[in-house]
Design an enzyme around this catalytic site. Structure first.
Site, PDB file in Angstrom:
ATOM      1  NE  ARG A   3      -2.882   1.087   3.659  1.00 20.66           N
ATOM      2  CZ  ARG A   3      -3.697   1.314   4.327  1.00 20.66           C
ATOM      3  NH1 ARG A   3      -4.933   0.935   4.298  1.00 20.66           N
ATOM      4  NH2 ARG A   3      -2.883   0.867   6.128  1.00 20.66           N
TER       5      ARG A   3
ATOM      6  CG  ASP B  84      -3.688   1.899  11.828  1.00 17.17           C
ATOM      7  OD1 ASP B  84      -5.037   2.398  11.481  1.00 17.17           O
ATOM      8  OD2 ASP B  84      -4.131   1.476  10.609  1.00 17.17           O
TER       9      ASP B  84
END
Length: 555
Positions: A179, A459
């Protein structure tokens, strides 16, 4: 010729660097020169010059669209693409390596994580340069180096305690997916013609440049996960970028496969269009639910009637989230793409069997909901959750996927996707948001983008929910007299007004909640993080992303 720089800045502007390219960064990790080769830098410069104007156009379009929402407008399906949504078409066939994705794990790109994730027993590993990696120069280059060595089969790691980590044989490894950062993020350390390159181009192009030949030879991609898209035009930009990378690297058209995270509210209204723009290379869509909740808050930052309750109450059973999930499944399966489920952020709780059983019960229920609804796979944040997730999907999904579950009975309207949520704000929920924001931001500023807090893996996406909720609650509570009827300001469930005095008390009480700062990731930067959060919550406008102002403090 590019300007010469002090050697401590990574003397990279000699004759081997393409004209117009500058690296403004501290010295990188060992192996930096082998990642930033002249040919790799030439590719980055080429991509920047070709596509940066279009990236800026798309970012400007985001601002224009948000202004429409701030003025009271509501997102909706596009009238100009109705014929495309109604037409019968399918995406290109999926490669064999991406047919079975029932359990995927994600995490940052440090060598230990890369080894553990590839060895974890998951079907796929999404190596994350975005939400779980703080984009320091050292982290980014070390991550590229780790992935290159992993693809080559040579990656190893030895901890300070002397524990050795090595990769399992290739056939036993998870399928690697990467990603890159979203379109909104710059890579300030690399400038082309005086402007920073897009972080998305930096991450994706370097990974493909160094690994595409090896991965293609193994029929393993390259495979990417594309984040934070808001429109079909942004998807088309990725299509053109990846097509150009394939041409430059001599790859077959469509060799680079992608999965798109549907993690913004505008994107859910353009899922067919996004699939169509990438139809020659797309493998599926993913319910990036944490960022999606954050995007809902941000999109409706000026809409008092759509303020969300505390994070713990915004689960996938909320009507707007259930509608999002079911529409994604229906859309993907109609077009021959995978519909991937969301993240289980829980971390096993050692030393408390009862609490651990409750946590695992929540994971099981969530995965059962996903597989029953028709998802083709799911995400976990911790390797210990892989057996549980696999057990649930194996029981209900004996084949490699369930694209035959068309969900034809699902009917989702615009109003279903933006339906307000019922719930409350508790004192624990308010103070918990403050703690998560401060602890995560402190760790991020210290170079750590993935932090366990109270048995959840936090996160950037989960921290953004907490930060955006605080802003939303505080600012809707202080609307001018006349906009909020008397007695109808926001309150906690115990009747306490939600105001900046409550925030100040939460900051004052935070040291007692944190205990010994020395044991916390980024503990030395707690005060700095409090200052950043204080400024962001007092700002008149909700900042688009927490990481934008914080990025200036890195390196």
């Amino acid at each position: 010729m590019a300007e010469q720089h002090d050697p401590r800045h990574g003397s990279r502007n000699g004759p081997q660097v393409p004209p117009g390219v500058e690296i403004k960064a501290p010295a990188g990790p060992d192996g930096q020169d082998s990642i930033l080769t002249p040919d790799a830098l030439a590719l980055l410069a080429d991509l920047h010059r070709r596509f940066e104007p279009r990236r800026q156009q798309r970012l400007a379009a985001r601002i224009e669209r948000q202004a429409f929402y701030d003025a009271g407008g509501l997102p909706d399906f596009r009238a100009d693409t109705a014929a495309l949504r109604d037409a019968d078409w399918r995406v290109a066939p999926l490669p064999a390596a991406l047919l079975d994705r029932r359990v995927e794990i994600t995490g940052p790109v440090d060598p230990k994580m890369v080894i553990n994730a590839l060895n974890s027993g998951a079907n796929c590993y999404m190596a994350d340069f975005e939400d779980s990696t703080a984009p320091t120069w050292g982290n980014l280059l070390a991550g590229q180096h780790a992935l290159r060595d992993a693809v080559a089969g040579t990656l190893s790691f030895t901890s300070e305690a002397g524990k050795a980590y090595a990769l399992k044989p290739f056939a036993e490894q998870a399928v690697l997916m990467v990603r890159p950062r979203g379109w909104h993020l710059d890579e300030k350390h690399l400038r082309v013609d005086g402007a920073p390159i897009a972080g998305s181009l930096f991450d994706a192009a370097l990974f493909c440049f160094h690994n595409a030949d090896v991965l293609a030879a193994k029929d393993r991609g390259p495979y990417l996960y594309l984040p934070k898209l808001q429109s079909m035009e942004e998807a088309q930009l990725w299509e053109d970028v990846l097509g150009h990378i394939e041409q430059v690297l001599g790859l077959d058209a469509g060799r680079i496969k992608v999965t798109v995270l549907i993690e913004t509210l505008p994107a859910v209204f353009e899922m067919d269009e996004i699939l169509h723009a990438l139809r020659g290379r797309i493998a599926g869509l993913n319910c990036g639910r944490w960022d999606y909740v954050f995007s809902y808050i941000k999109t409706f930052r000026a809409h008092r009637d759509r303020v969300l309750p505390e994070r713990g109450q915004v689960t996938m059973t909320q009507p707007f989230l259930r509608a999002y999930s079911e529409l994604l499944i229906q859309t993907c399966h109609r077009r021959g793409a995978h519909a991937m489920g969301g993240m289980a952020a829980q971390i096993p709780i050692s030393g408390d069997e009862q609490a651990n059983a409750v946590a695992l019960g929540k994971v099981r229920a969530d995965k059962l909901r996903e597989v029953t609804a028709g998802h083709d796979g799911t995400w976990v944040a911790h390797p210990a959750l892989i057996p549980l997730a696999r057990e649930v999907f194996d029981e209900r999904m004996p084949g490699k996927h369930q694209q035959d579950v068309l969900r034809a009975e699902v009917t989702v309207t615009r109003d279903d996707l933006i339906k307000p949520s019922l719930g409350t704000i508790t004192r624990a929920g308010f103070e918990g948001n403050v703690e998560v924001c401060v602890r995560y931001l402190a760790a991020w500023l210290d170079g750590n983008g993935c932090v366990p807090i109270h048995h959840l893996m936090e996160d950037a996406a989960t921290a953004e929910i907490a930060r955006a909720q605080l802003w939303s609650w505080l600012h809707h509570a202080r609307l001018p007299v006349g906009q909020v009827p008397p007695g109808e300001g926001l309150h906690l469930d115990d009747g306490t007004p939600v105001d900046f005095a409550l925030l100040e008390r939460a900051f004052i009480g935070l040291p007692a909640r944190l205990g010994d700062r020395a044991r916390l990731p980024g503990g030395s930067r707690i005060n700095e993080a409090i200052g950043v959060l204080d400024r962001l919550t007092h700002a008149d406008t909700l900042e688009d992303f927490l990481t934008l102002p914080a990025y200036a403090r890195l390196d």
